[in-house]
Write a protein that holds these residues in place. Structure first.
Motif, PDB file in Angstrom:
ATOM      1  N   VAL A 134      44.949  -6.617  20.182  1.00 31.85           N
ATOM      2  CA  VAL A 134      45.125  -7.252  18.898  1.00 31.85           C
ATOM      3  C   VAL A 134      45.661  -6.348  17.942  1.00 31.85           C
ATOM      4  CG1 VAL A 134      44.528  -8.233  16.864  1.00 31.85           C
ATOM      5  CG2 VAL A 134      43.441  -9.170  18.828  1.00 31.85           C
ATOM      6  N   ASP A 135      45.322  -5.052  17.728  1.00 31.50           N
ATOM      7  CA  ASP A 135      46.140  -4.087  17.108  1.00 31.50           C
ATOM      8  C   ASP A 135      47.535  -3.705  17.476  1.00 31.50           C
ATOM      9  OD1 ASP A 135      43.674  -3.939  15.426  1.00 31.50           O
ATOM     10  OD2 ASP A 135      42.899  -2.252  16.346  1.00 31.50           O
ATOM     11  N   TRP A 136      47.396  -3.399  18.747  1.00 33.59           N
ATOM     12  CA  TRP A 136      48.687  -3.201  19.201  1.00 33.59           C
ATOM     13  C   TRP A 136      49.648  -4.250  19.172  1.00 33.59           C
ATOM     14  CZ3 TRP A 136      51.416  -5.671  23.016  1.00 33.59           C
ATOM     15  CH2 TRP A 136      52.553  -4.775  23.887  1.00 33.59           C
ATOM     16  N   ALA A 137      49.177  -5.638  19.400  1.00 34.67           N
ATOM     17  CA  ALA A 137      50.340  -6.479  19.118  1.00 34.67           C
ATOM     18  C   ALA A 137      50.950  -6.615  17.767  1.00 34.67           C
ATOM     19  CB  ALA A 137      49.551  -7.897  19.732  1.00 34.67           C
ATOM     20  N   ARG A 138      49.989  -6.597  16.744  1.00 37.89           N
ATOM     21  CA  ARG A 138      50.337  -6.691  15.367  1.00 37.89           C
ATOM     22  C   ARG A 138      51.361  -5.656  14.930  1.00 37.89           C
ATOM     23  NH1 ARG A 138      44.447  -7.905  13.028  1.00 37.89           N
ATOM     24  NH2 ARG A 138      44.309 -10.195  13.323  1.00 37.89           N
ATOM     25  N   SER A 139      51.507  -4.480  15.752  1.00 39.54           N
ATOM     26  CA  SER A 139      52.399  -3.420  15.495  1.00 39.54           C
ATOM     27  C   SER A 139      53.818  -3.805  16.022  1.00 39.54           C
ATOM     28  CB  SER A 139      51.709  -2.035  15.880  1.00 39.54           C
ATOM     29  OG  SER A 139      51.766  -1.912  17.141  1.00 39.54           O
ATOM     30  N   ARG A 140      53.919  -4.665  16.957  1.00 39.59           N
ATOM     31  CA  ARG A 140      54.864  -4.892  17.736  1.00 39.59           C
ATOM     32  C   ARG A 140      55.926  -6.059  16.889  1.00 39.59           C
ATOM     33  NH1 ARG A 140      55.076  -0.344  20.579  1.00 39.59           N
ATOM     34  NH2 ARG A 140      56.810  -1.427  21.588  1.00 39.59           N
ATOM     35  N   LYS A 141      57.340  -5.919  17.086  1.00 37.39           N
ATOM     36  CA  LYS A 141      57.986  -7.051  16.664  1.00 37.39           C
ATOM     37  C   LYS A 141      58.032  -8.179  17.964  1.00 37.39           C
ATOM     38  CE  LYS A 141      61.026  -4.810  13.495  1.00 37.39           C
ATOM     39  NZ  LYS A 141      62.584  -4.772  13.027  1.00 37.39           N
ATOM     40  N   ARG A 142      57.966  -7.642  19.037  1.00 35.93           N
ATOM     41  CA  ARG A 142      58.161  -8.396  20.611  1.00 35.93           C
ATOM     42  C   ARG A 142      56.877  -7.972  21.234  1.00 35.93           C
ATOM     43  NH1 ARG A 142      63.153 -10.230  23.612  1.00 35.93           N
ATOM     44  NH2 ARG A 142      61.676 -11.672  24.165  1.00 35.93           N
ATOM     45  N   LEU A 143      56.334  -8.684  22.061  1.00 35.83           N
ATOM     46  CA  LEU A 143      55.297  -8.384  22.968  1.00 35.83           C
ATOM     47  C   LEU A 143      55.641  -8.240  24.392  1.00 35.83           C
ATOM     48  CD1 LEU A 143      52.330 -10.815  21.508  1.00 35.83           C
ATOM     49  CD2 LEU A 143      53.082  -8.558  20.670  1.00 35.83           C
ATOM     50  N   LEU A 144      56.461  -7.486  24.470  1.00 35.97           N
ATOM     51  CA  LEU A 144      57.042  -7.029  25.858  1.00 35.97           C
ATOM     52  C   LEU A 144      55.917  -6.337  26.639  1.00 35.97           C
ATOM     53  CD1 LEU A 144      60.499  -5.861  25.280  1.00 35.97           C
ATOM     54  CD2 LEU A 144      59.736  -7.972  25.575  1.00 35.97           C
ATOM     55  N   MET A 145      56.026  -7.033  28.216  1.00 37.15           N
ATOM     56  CA  MET A 145      54.860  -6.313  29.034  1.00 37.15           C
ATOM     57  C   MET A 145      55.211  -4.964  29.326  1.00 37.15           C
ATOM     58  SD  MET A 145      53.620  -5.497  32.287  1.00 37.15           S
ATOM     59  CE  MET A 145      54.880  -6.118  33.323  1.00 37.15           C
ATOM     60  N   GLU A 146      56.356  -4.742  29.367  1.00 42.63           N
ATOM     61  CA  GLU A 146      56.902  -3.239  29.887  1.00 42.63           C
ATOM     62  C   GLU A 146      56.439  -2.345  28.674  1.00 42.63           C
ATOM     63  OE1 GLU A 146      58.161  -0.170  32.154  1.00 42.63           O
ATOM     64  OE2 GLU A 146      58.155  -2.539  32.648  1.00 42.63           O
ATOM     65  N   ASP A 147      56.443  -2.791  27.636  1.00 44.88           N
ATOM     66  CA  ASP A 147      56.007  -1.817  26.600  1.00 44.88           C
ATOM     67  C   ASP A 147      54.554  -1.576  26.650  1.00 44.88           C
ATOM     68  OD1 ASP A 147      58.679  -1.425  25.676  1.00 44.88           O
ATOM     69  OD2 ASP A 147      58.305  -3.036  23.916  1.00 44.88           O
ATOM     70  N   PHE A 148      53.725  -2.963  26.766  1.00 44.25           N
ATOM     71  CA  PHE A 148      52.309  -2.614  26.871  1.00 44.25           C
ATOM     72  C   PHE A 148      51.860  -1.845  27.997  1.00 44.25           C
ATOM     73  CE2 PHE A 148      48.870  -4.685  29.079  1.00 44.25           C
ATOM     74  CZ  PHE A 148      47.805  -4.337  28.192  1.00 44.25           C
ATOM     75  N   TYR A 149      52.683  -1.863  29.162  1.00 38.14           N
ATOM     76  CA  TYR A 149      52.087  -1.262  30.482  1.00 38.14           C
ATOM     77  C   TYR A 149      52.369   0.194  30.128  1.00 38.14           C
ATOM     78  CZ  TYR A 149      53.332   0.629  35.275  1.00 38.14           C
ATOM     79  OH  TYR A 149      53.050   1.438  36.381  1.00 38.14           O
ATOM     80  N   ARG A 150      53.616   0.702  29.674  1.00 34.96           N
ATOM     81  CA  ARG A 150      53.579   2.161  29.373  1.00 34.96           C
ATOM     82  C   ARG A 150      52.587   2.638  28.297  1.00 34.96           C
ATOM     83  NH1 ARG A 150      60.443   2.938  28.760  1.00 34.96           N
ATOM     84  NH2 ARG A 150      60.839   1.512  30.720  1.00 34.96           N
ATOM     85  N   GLU A 151      52.240   1.773  27.316  1.00 31.98           N
ATOM     86  CA  GLU A 151      51.060   2.330  26.431  1.00 31.98           C
ATOM     87  C   GLU A 151      49.956   2.476  27.125  1.00 31.98           C
ATOM     88  OE1 GLU A 151      49.006   3.196  22.868  1.00 31.98           O
ATOM     89  OE2 GLU A 151      51.123   2.938  23.219  1.00 31.98           O
ATOM     90  N   GLY A 152      49.537   1.528  28.186  1.00 35.06           N
ATOM     91  CA  GLY A 152      48.365   1.630  28.838  1.00 35.06           C
ATOM     92  C   GLY A 152      48.176   2.851  29.914  1.00 35.06           C
ATOM     93  N   ARG A 153      49.366   3.101  30.567  1.00 35.23           N
ATOM     94  CA  ARG A 153      49.701   4.493  31.442  1.00 35.23           C
ATOM     95  C   ARG A 153      49.317   5.396  30.550  1.00 35.23           C
ATOM     96  NH1 ARG A 153      53.672   3.718  35.438  1.00 35.23           N
ATOM     97  NH2 ARG A 153      53.656   6.169  35.568  1.00 35.23           N
ATOM     98  N   GLN A 154      49.577   5.525  29.314  1.00 35.89           N
ATOM     99  CA  GLN A 154      49.511   6.818  28.622  1.00 35.89           C
ATOM    100  C   GLN A 154      48.063   6.815  27.951  1.00 35.89           C
ATOM    101  OE1 GLN A 154      52.931   7.901  25.834  1.00 35.89           O
ATOM    102  NE2 GLN A 154      53.343   5.771  26.370  1.00 35.89           N
TER     103      GLN A 154
END
Length: 531
Positions: A134-154
C-alpha cells in the motif's frame, strides 16, 4: 486464559503467524480445523482442488498432532456451531487466526458471533506485507508491474550485483518467447500416488451427492498432486534440478498433448501454504549461483519474475484496490460464458485442448490462461465477472486474491488500464505462432471471414471496432488501429456480422454460475469423519 488457534485451509504451514505466536506452548495450545460443506458447494469447484485442500488439511493436522499440539478436527455444514462448541468445550478465551488472504472470508469470520475474543495475526504467506505494498502504491502515479518487480529485487536482494541487476538487465523477457518449432525434448513432471488419507478423500468426493455439479464438470482421477510440505519441497527440488535451467526460452510456448512443459507446477502448493514464495525464489537463486558457468540467466530471471514480480504484484493489487474492483466492467461486456468452458466441446482446437486439460488436472500454464482462455473471453465480449468465477472454480490454484487481478485487471482489462498498458487481445496469429494448436484445427488461422475463419480472427477485429472510441488514443494501440483501418468497409461489415452471429448462438447457456459466489479461499470442506 486459554488460547486456541484456528487453521484455515490455505494456511497449512507451521511458520504461519497464528501457530508461531503459540510455538513455545504447543502442548497447551488447542488447534482447530473445520471442514464446512456449505462453502464447498457455493461454486462447483474442481474436484481435484477439493481433494488437494481437504487431503492437505488432514495431513497437516496429523503433523501437528505428532509435534505435540492439541488438535481438534471436525466436519460440519456451517462454521459457527461447531466452532462455538469447541470454544466452550476447551474454555477458549482468545481465538487466534492468521488473517485470511481473501476479503470475503475475513468478513465471514468477523461476522461470527463467538463467545471469546478473536485476534487476527498478520498474514505472512507473501514476501511483501500488505501495508508495504500500500505504501509503495500510494507513492506511484501508475502501478506498473515492472516497477514493482525492480523494487522487490532491490528490497529483498534477489539476483543483484550491488545496486545493479545481475547481468546488467532487469528483464530478459525478450529471450523467453521462443515458439515451439522443431522437435522439443520435454522434461518429465513429478507426480505422486495417493496415500490412504488422500484416497479416502477421493472416494468420498466421487460418491458424494452434495458435489453433484462438480462431478458433472471435472475429472478427479488420476489425482497426482502432492498434499504435504515434504512433497511440495520435492516438487521444488525436482523443478530446480530438471527444468529451471531451460525454463526461460519456451515458457510462453504451447504444445498439443503437453500439460506441463518446463513449468514449475508450484502454484497449488504456494497458494495453500505448503511452500513460501521467498524460499522458492531463494532456492532458484542459489541454484543459479551454483551452476552459473552452464546456466543462462534468462531462465532463472524469468522464473523469479513470476514469483517476486507477478505473484506478489497480483496479491498487492488485490489488497490495494477497493471492494468494488471485482465488479468493474470497463468495456461493459455481458456475453454469457459459453458452455464449452465447462465441457471443452468446441471446434477451436486451442480452446478444446486447454479446456480438456483443465478438466483433467485443474491446471493450465500462464500463457494458456492469458492468451487462450482470457483472450477469447475478452474479444468475444464475455462477462468478466462470469469468467472470474469460472477461473476461481476451475483452477486448482484459484482463490479470490489470485483471480481478481489476473482476470478483472490483466486478462479482461475491466479496470480500464489500471494494471495493464493495453488489453491483452490477439488474433489467431499469436496462437499459431506460439503453439502447434492451429495445425490440428478445423479453422484457418489466416482467414477472417467465411466458414473456415477462426473465431479468434473475426472476434479480434470486431473487438477493436466495437471499442474504437475507448482505445484509439492508447499509444500502444496506434499501429493496431492502422491495421484495422486498412480493412475495407465491406469486409469489416462481414467480420462484425459473423461476430454478432456467434454471440447470438452462444447467448444461451446450460451452465450458469451462481449469482452470489462463495467466500473464496475458505477452508473447503467435506462432512466425512477423519481417522
Amino acid at each position: 486464559m486459554s488460547i486456541g488457534v484456528w487453521v484455515l485451509g490455505d494456511q497449512l504451514w507451521t511458520g504461519q503467524t497464528a501457530l508461531q505466536s503459540c510455538k513455545d506452548n504447543p502442548k497447551q495450545t488447542h488447534v482447530f480445523f473445520i471442514e464446512s460443506l456449505h462453502h464447498a458447494q457455493q461454486l462447483p469447484y474442481h474436484l481435484q482442488k477439493l481433494v488437494l485442500v481437504w487431503s492437505a488439511m488432514r495431513h497437516f493436522a496429523e503433523e501437528l498432532k505428532q509435534e505435540g499440539w492439541i488438535v481438534s478436527y471436525t466436519q460440519s455444514i456451517d462454521f459457527q456451531t461447531p466452532l462455538i462448541k469447541w470454544i466452550e468445550q476447551y474454555g477458549i478465551t482468545e481465538l487466534r487466526v492468521m488473517a485470511p488472504a481473501d476479503r470475503p472470508f475475513m468478513r465471514l469470520i468477523q461476522s461470527l458471533n463467538l463467545p471469546c475474543s478473536v485476534t487476527f495475526t498478520p498474514n505472512n504467506r507473501f514476501i511483501w506485507q500488505d501495508q508495504e505494498f500500500v505504501d509503495w502504491a500510494r507513492s506511484r502515479k501508475r502501478l506498473l508491474m515492472e516497477d514493482f518487480y525492480r523494487e522487490g529485487r532491490q528490497r529483498f536482494n534477489v539476483l543483484m550485483d550491488g545496486k545493479h541487476p545481475l547481468g546488467g538487465r532487469w528483464n530478459f523477457d525478450r529471450d523467453n518467447r521462443k515458439p515451439p518449432k522443431g522437435k522439443l525434448t520435454l522434461p518429465e513432471a513429478l507426480w505422486f500416488e495417493p496415500d490412504q488419507i488422500t484416497q479416502d478423500v477421493i472416494d468420498w468426493v466421487k460418491q458424494s451427492p452434495n458435489l453433484k455439479d462438480s462431478q458433472a464438470y471435472w475429472q478427479i482421477e488420476p489425482f497426482q498432486w502432492g498434499v504435504t510440505r515434504t512433497q511440495a519441497l520435492q516438487v521444488l527440488d525436482f523443478f530446480i534440478k530438471t527444468r529451471l535451467s531451460n525454463f526461460g526460452p519456451y515458457q510462453d510456448a504451447m504444445v498439443t498433448g503437453e500439460q506441463t512443459l518446463w513449468h514449475a507446477m508450484l502454484s497449488p502448493y504456494l497458494n495453500i501454504g505448503l511452500l513460501h514464495p521467498l524460499e522458492v525464489v531463494q532456492a532458484a537463486e542459489q541454484a543459479y549461483y551454483a551452476n552459473r558457468d552452464t546456466w543462462e540467466l534468462n531462465s532463472v530471471e524469468g522464473f523469479v519474475r513470476q514469483i517476486i514480480g507477478w505473484r506478489e504484484y497480483m496479491h498487492g493489487i488485490y489488497v490495494y484496490m477497493g471492494e468494488d474492483y471485482p465488479d468493474r466492467n470497463w468495456f461493459n461486456h455481458t456475453q454469457p460464458l459459453p458452455d464449452f468452458y465447462w465441457t471443452g466441446e468446441t471446434k477451436m482446437n486451442c480452446l478444446h485442448h486447454v479446456l480438456t486439460q483443465v478438466k483433467a488436472t485443474g491446471y493450465a500454464h500462464h500463457i494458456q490462461r492469458l492468451m487462450v482462455l482470457n483472450n477469447f473471453a475478452l474479444i468475444a465480449g464475455i462477462s468478466p465477472q462470469e469468467l472470474q468465477d469460472w477461473f476461481h472454480t476451475a483452477f486448482i490454484d484459484g482463490y479470490d486474491w489470485v483471480m481478481q487481478a489476473n482476470v478483472i485487471g490483466m486478462g479482461q482489462y475491466a479496470d480500464g488500464g489500471m494494471m495493464a498498458s493495453k488489453p491483452y487481445a490477439a488474433s489467431a496469429n499469436y496462437i499459431n505462432t506460439m503453439s502447434d494448436y492451429c495445425k490440428h484445427c478445423t479453422y484457418n488461422p489466416r482467414s477472417r471471414t467465411g466458414e473456415t475463419a477462426c473465431p479468434f480472427n473475426f472476434m479480434y477485429w470486431d473487438f477493436l471496432a466495437r471499442h474504437y472510441d475507448k482505445l484509439k488514443h492508447n499509444p500502444r494501440m496506434t499501429q493496431i488501429y492502422r491495421n484495422l483501418e486498412r480493412i475495407s468497409a465491406e469486409e469489416l461489415q462481414l467480420i462484425r456480422a459473423e461476430a454478432e452471429q456467434w454471440r447470438t448462438e452462444h447467448r444461451q447457456t446450460e451452465y450458469p454460475l451462481p449469482s452470489t459466489p462463495a467466500p473464496h479461499g475458505s477452508p473447503d470442506a467435506t462432512p466425512q469423519s477423519v481417522p
